[in-house]
Write a protein that holds these residues in place. Structure first.
Motif, PDB file in Angstrom:
ATOM      1  N   GLY A  32       0.818  -1.217   0.000  1.00 40.41           N
ATOM      2  CA  GLY A  32       0.000   0.000   0.000  1.00 40.41           C
ATOM      3  C   GLY A  32       0.845   1.258   0.000  1.00 40.41           C
ATOM      4  O   GLY A  32       0.578   2.197  -0.745  1.00 40.41           O
ATOM      5  N   LYS A  33       1.860   1.297   0.831  1.00 41.49           N
ATOM      6  CA  LYS A  33       2.733   2.472   0.889  1.00 41.49           C
ATOM      7  C   LYS A  33       3.519   2.639  -0.407  1.00 41.49           C
ATOM      8  O   LYS A  33       3.715   3.747  -0.888  1.00 41.49           O
ATOM      9  N   SER A  34       3.963   1.531  -0.981  1.00 36.16           N
ATOM     10  CA  SER A  34       4.744   1.600  -2.205  1.00 36.16           C
ATOM     11  C   SER A  34       3.905   2.115  -3.370  1.00 36.16           C
ATOM     12  O   SER A  34       4.341   2.985  -4.125  1.00 36.16           O
ATOM     13  N   LEU A  35       2.694   1.600  -3.535  1.00 32.98           N
ATOM     14  CA  LEU A  35       1.844   2.040  -4.639  1.00 32.98           C
ATOM     15  C   LEU A  35       1.406   3.487  -4.456  1.00 32.98           C
ATOM     16  O   LEU A  35       1.329   4.241  -5.426  1.00 32.98           O
ATOM     17  N   ALA A  36       1.159   3.901  -3.220  1.00 31.94           N
ATOM     18  CA  ALA A  36       0.781   5.287  -2.960  1.00 31.94           C
ATOM     19  C   ALA A  36       1.928   6.232  -3.294  1.00 31.94           C
ATOM     20  O   ALA A  36       1.721   7.305  -3.880  1.00 31.94           O
ATOM     21  N   ALA A  37       3.141   5.857  -2.942  1.00 34.09           N
ATOM     22  CA  ALA A  37       4.310   6.693  -3.244  1.00 34.09           C
ATOM     23  C   ALA A  37       4.539   6.776  -4.750  1.00 34.09           C
ATOM     24  O   ALA A  37       4.899   7.836  -5.266  1.00 34.09           O
ATOM     25  N   ASP A  38       4.301   5.678  -5.477  1.00 36.42           N
ATOM     26  CA  ASP A  38       4.454   5.693  -6.931  1.00 36.42           C
ATOM     27  C   ASP A  38       3.460   6.661  -7.572  1.00 36.42           C
ATOM     28  O   ASP A  38       3.792   7.366  -8.520  1.00 36.42           O
ATOM     29  N   GLN A  39       2.240   6.711  -7.062  1.00 39.94           N
ATOM     30  CA  GLN A  39       1.217   7.581  -7.638  1.00 39.94           C
ATOM     31  C   GLN A  39       1.476   9.054  -7.349  1.00 39.94           C
ATOM     32  O   GLN A  39       1.057   9.922  -8.119  1.00 39.94           O
ATOM     33  N   ARG A  40       2.152   9.378  -6.256  1.00 37.98           N
ATOM     34  CA  ARG A  40       2.429  10.779  -5.910  1.00 37.98           C
ATOM     35  C   ARG A  40       3.514  11.386  -6.788  1.00 37.98           C
ATOM     36  O   ARG A  40       3.661  12.605  -6.837  1.00 37.98           O
TER      37      ARG A  40
END
Length: 59
Positions: A32-40
Motif C-alpha cells: 500500500g505504501k509503495s503504490l501510494a508513493a508511486d502515484q504521488r
C-alpha cells in the motif's frame, strides 16, 4: 539489481521485496505504501518492468 517480487508472509500482509546475490531479502516495503508513493510522483522517465520504486512510472 533484482526485480521486486510480491510476497505475503502472513494472510493480508502483502509486501514488495528484493533479494540480494545470495537470495536473501535485502529490502521490503508494504504494498500500500509503495503504490501510494508511486502515484504521488510526476513521471519524467519510464522505469523498467519490476523497477517501479527505482524510477518514475507513467500513470
Amino acid at each position: 539489481m533484482s526485480k521486486r517480487e510480491l510476497i505475503e508472509p502472513n494472510p493480508g500482509d502483502k509486501r514488495f521485496a528484493r533479494r540480494d546475490d545470495k537470495g536473501q531479502f535485502s529490502e521490503q516495503v508494504d504494498v500500500g505504501k509503495s503504490l501510494a508513493a508511486d502515484q504521488r510522483q510526476h513521471a519524467k522517465h519510464d522505469a523498467g518492468k519490476g523497477q517501479g520504486d527505482k524510477g518514475d512510472r507513467q500513470t
